[in-house]
Enzyme design. Structure first.
Site, mmCIF file in Angstrom:
data_model
loop_
_atom_site.group_PDB
_atom_site.id
_atom_site.type_symbol
_atom_site.label_atom_id
_atom_site.label_comp_id
_atom_site.label_asym_id
_atom_site.label_seq_id
_atom_site.Cartn_x
_atom_site.Cartn_y
_atom_site.Cartn_z
ATOM 1 N N LYS A 1 37.299 25.278 92.071
ATOM 2 C CA LYS A 1 35.854 25.067 92.208
ATOM 3 C C LYS A 1 35.245 25.804 93.398
ATOM 4 O O LYS A 1 34.024 25.971 93.453
ATOM 5 C CB LYS A 1 35.537 23.569 92.382
ATOM 6 C CG LYS A 1 36.006 22.680 91.233
ATOM 7 C CD LYS A 1 35.236 22.963 89.970
ATOM 8 C CE LYS A 1 35.567 22.003 88.853
ATOM 9 N NZ LYS A 1 35.358 22.598 87.536
ATOM 10 N N TYR B 1 50.358 24.097 83.984
ATOM 11 C CA TYR B 1 50.550 23.099 85.033
ATOM 12 C C TYR B 1 51.889 22.406 84.797
ATOM 13 O O TYR B 1 52.068 21.761 83.755
ATOM 14 C CB TYR B 1 49.426 22.053 84.995
ATOM 15 C CG TYR B 1 48.060 22.611 85.278
ATOM 16 C CD1 TYR B 1 47.712 23.023 86.569
ATOM 17 C CD2 TYR B 1 47.103 22.730 84.276
ATOM 18 C CE1 TYR B 1 46.452 23.536 86.841
ATOM 19 C CE2 TYR B 1 45.841 23.243 84.541
ATOM 20 C CZ TYR B 1 45.521 23.643 85.823
ATOM 21 O OH TYR B 1 44.272 24.156 86.091
ATOM 22 N N TYR C 1 36.391 20.622 83.849
ATOM 23 C CA TYR C 1 37.308 21.699 84.248
ATOM 24 C C TYR C 1 36.560 23.028 84.322
ATOM 25 O O TYR C 1 36.728 23.800 85.254
ATOM 26 C CB TYR C 1 38.428 21.764 83.209
ATOM 27 C CG TYR C 1 39.573 22.686 83.518
ATOM 28 C CD1 TYR C 1 40.345 22.517 84.668
ATOM 29 C CD2 TYR C 1 39.927 23.719 82.634
ATOM 30 C CE1 TYR C 1 41.419 23.350 84.927
ATOM 31 C CE2 TYR C 1 41.005 24.542 82.878
ATOM 32 C CZ TYR C 1 41.739 24.357 84.033
ATOM 33 O OH TYR C 1 42.809 25.179 84.278
ATOM 34 N N PRO D 1 42.079 24.015 96.110
ATOM 35 C CA PRO D 1 41.938 24.893 94.934
ATOM 36 C C PRO D 1 42.471 24.282 93.641
ATOM 37 O O PRO D 1 42.575 24.975 92.636
ATOM 38 C CB PRO D 1 42.733 26.142 95.327
ATOM 39 C CG PRO D 1 43.611 25.748 96.430
ATOM 40 C CD PRO D 1 43.083 24.508 97.056
ATOM 41 N N HIS E 1 38.962 33.220 79.422
ATOM 42 C CA HIS E 1 40.134 32.340 79.449
ATOM 43 C C HIS E 1 39.714 30.973 78.952
ATOM 44 O O HIS E 1 38.765 30.393 79.468
ATOM 45 C CB HIS E 1 40.648 32.265 80.891
ATOM 46 C CG HIS E 1 42.032 31.756 80.955
ATOM 47 N ND1 HIS E 1 42.324 30.421 80.899
ATOM 48 C CD2 HIS E 1 43.212 32.403 81.044
ATOM 49 C CE1 HIS E 1 43.634 30.286 80.957
ATOM 50 N NE2 HIS E 1 44.201 31.461 81.045
#
Ligand SMILES: Cc1cc2nc3c(=O)[nH]c(=O)nc-3n(C[C@H](O)[C@H](O)[C@H](O)COP(=O)(O)OP(=O)(O)OC[C@H]3O[C@@H](n4cnc5c(N)ncnc54)[C@H](O)[C@@H]3O)c2cc1C
Length: 394
Positions: free
Chosen positions: A302, A206, A391, A298, A79
């Site tokens: 991580k 998002y 990220y 979350p 991804h």
């Protein structure tokens, strides 16, 4: 209740069979170190509990290094991009071509746990499911012990050379641990949903919306995780399916960017965003790893990654102590892990501020700052490289 007699003394006693405990147990067993894992839940429960999905390259490398990546190599999916949708429009960040050009591997946590359990047993590890650790003692002596209780009510004391607290943010190890900590209570709650349907697009999306955050996280070709920011006092069952799909469609601007692929919602729960950093994460012969060492929201995916890397650090240190008689790495365990934990929290905190509508007396100003940050992310290569590196990295 009756007290059983257990003369078993393990080299390492591990509390919790999540990613941290199982990676640790597997590495130790691979090095010929005898371990026992105590797990409160049943094997079926831990192998079905859907949580994380995005693995960082460093986590994948650790799993590969210790022969724990069979499943994710065959079924994991790469991804490499995410999308932001805001009132100002949408933009996509193909982070696989930014920063260090790293990508995620999507592999559901329950599949990873299933693989790790099977491999741990194959390596001769002892996994005691439906066994709750109740009390810890003699942590500063040579032979620390744990008192546990089975479902049938049998209580057993178990001794070990070392104890690893991998039993999560609300486990016994964290409760026993009297270490200084810093916390952040965000007053932000997510309704976390798992849906039997493919994602609308094969990217993480998002939605930064004035009604609250919404997110779409692909988990596989037929399963998608959605998040919806909600009232902290909400009961997840009080959200009707229609309200859920309407809210997702509004906040992800489905009218403009493509309808959502609805499907049966087969799991729903609340996630309260909260972060805690402990320092140190060791006391005597007790060492914490994973969520027990640091609970992290979350928002930046991580937690499972920190659990895997922390377990690797602890395993190496325990092997050096138990096989080489060298305790230097054990003494330095906190010093090695805590800076990594802090960095992950810093980015997670940054993401939380990026994604949620600001509240409080300065909310109008904070909203302007949020828009400026989103604009930089959409237009500045330097900001995009920073984002990509943090990220995906850990
Ligand atoms: C909805 C959601 C989505 C997430 N998404 C991501 C993501 O995409 N990427 C990511 O990196 N992280 C994500 N996370 C976080 C990630 O799931 C956790 O950080 C990870 O599970 C931590 O692993 P762990 O082994 O430390 O703890 P856990 O997985 O919590 O395992 C601890 C184990 O200890 C057991 N236990 C507790 N108390 C006791 C006791 N007294 N005795 C015996 N056993 C006990 C528990 O039953 C549990 O099995 C997500 C979390 C949630 C809730």
């Amino acid at each position: 209740m009756h007290v059983g007699r257990d003369d078993r003394i393990a080299e390492v006693l591990i509390l919790g069979a999540g990613p941290a405990g199982l990676v640790l147990g597997n590495i130790l067993q691979g090095a010929g170190i005898d371990s026992v894992i105590l797990e409160r839940g049943s094997r079926a429960h831990i192998e079905q509990r859907a949580r994380a999905g995005f693995l960082a390259p460093e986590s994948v490398a650790v799993l590969g290094e210790y022969g724990l990546d069979g499943g994710l190599r065959t079924r994991g999916r790469t991804h490499d991009s995410c999308e932001f949708r805001t009132a100002a429009g949408r933009f996509e960040l193909s982070y696989g071509g930014l920063g260090r050009r790293e990508v995620h591997t999507v592999y559901p946590q329950q599949d990873l746990v299933t693989d790790l359990v099977a491999e741990y047993l194959r390596r001769g590890g002892e996994l005691r499911c439906e066994t709750t650790a109740l009390r810890l003692g003699d942590l500063h002596g040579d032979r620390p012990w744990v008192l546990s209780r089975t479902l049938e009510g049998v209580e057993n004391p178990l001794g070990a050379s070392y104890v690893a607290g991998c039993d999560g943010a609300r486990g016994l190890a964290r409760k026993t641990f009297a270490a200084p900590s810093s916390t952040c209570e965000y007053d932000i709650t997510w309704l976390a949903l798992l849906v039997q349907a493919p994602p609308t697009t094969d990217t993480v999306v998002y939605g930064v919306h004035r009604d609250g955050f919404a997110g779409q996280m692909p988990r596989g070709p037929e399963v998608t995780r959605y998040y919806l920011q909600c009232d902290p006092h909400d009961d997840p069952l009080h959200w009707s399916e229609q309200r859920i799909w309407n809210s997702l469609a509004t906040r992800l601007d489905a009218g403009r960017y493509g309808s959502l692929r609805a499907g049966p919602i087969f799991e729903r729960g609340l996630v309260r965003l909260r972060s805690e950093i402990l320092d140190p994460i060791q006391q005597g012969r007790l060492f914490l790893a994973g969520d027990a060492a640091s609970s992290i929201s979350p928002s930046a995916a991580k937690g499972a990654n920190l659990a895997i890397l922390g377990a690797r650090s602890l395993a190496r240190a325990l092997i050096a102590a138990l096989r080489g008689g060298d305790t230097t790495a054990l003494q330095r365990y906190s010093a090695e892990c805590v800076p990594r934990i802090r960095r992950a929290h810093e980015f997670s905190h940054w993401m939380i501020n990026l994604l949620h509508p600001p509240a409080g007396p300065n909310h109008a100003f904070e909203r302007d700052m949020q828009q400026a940050r989103l604009h930089s992310l959409a237009t500045s290569r330097t900001h995009q490289d920073f984002f990509a590196e943090n990220y995906v990295g850990i």
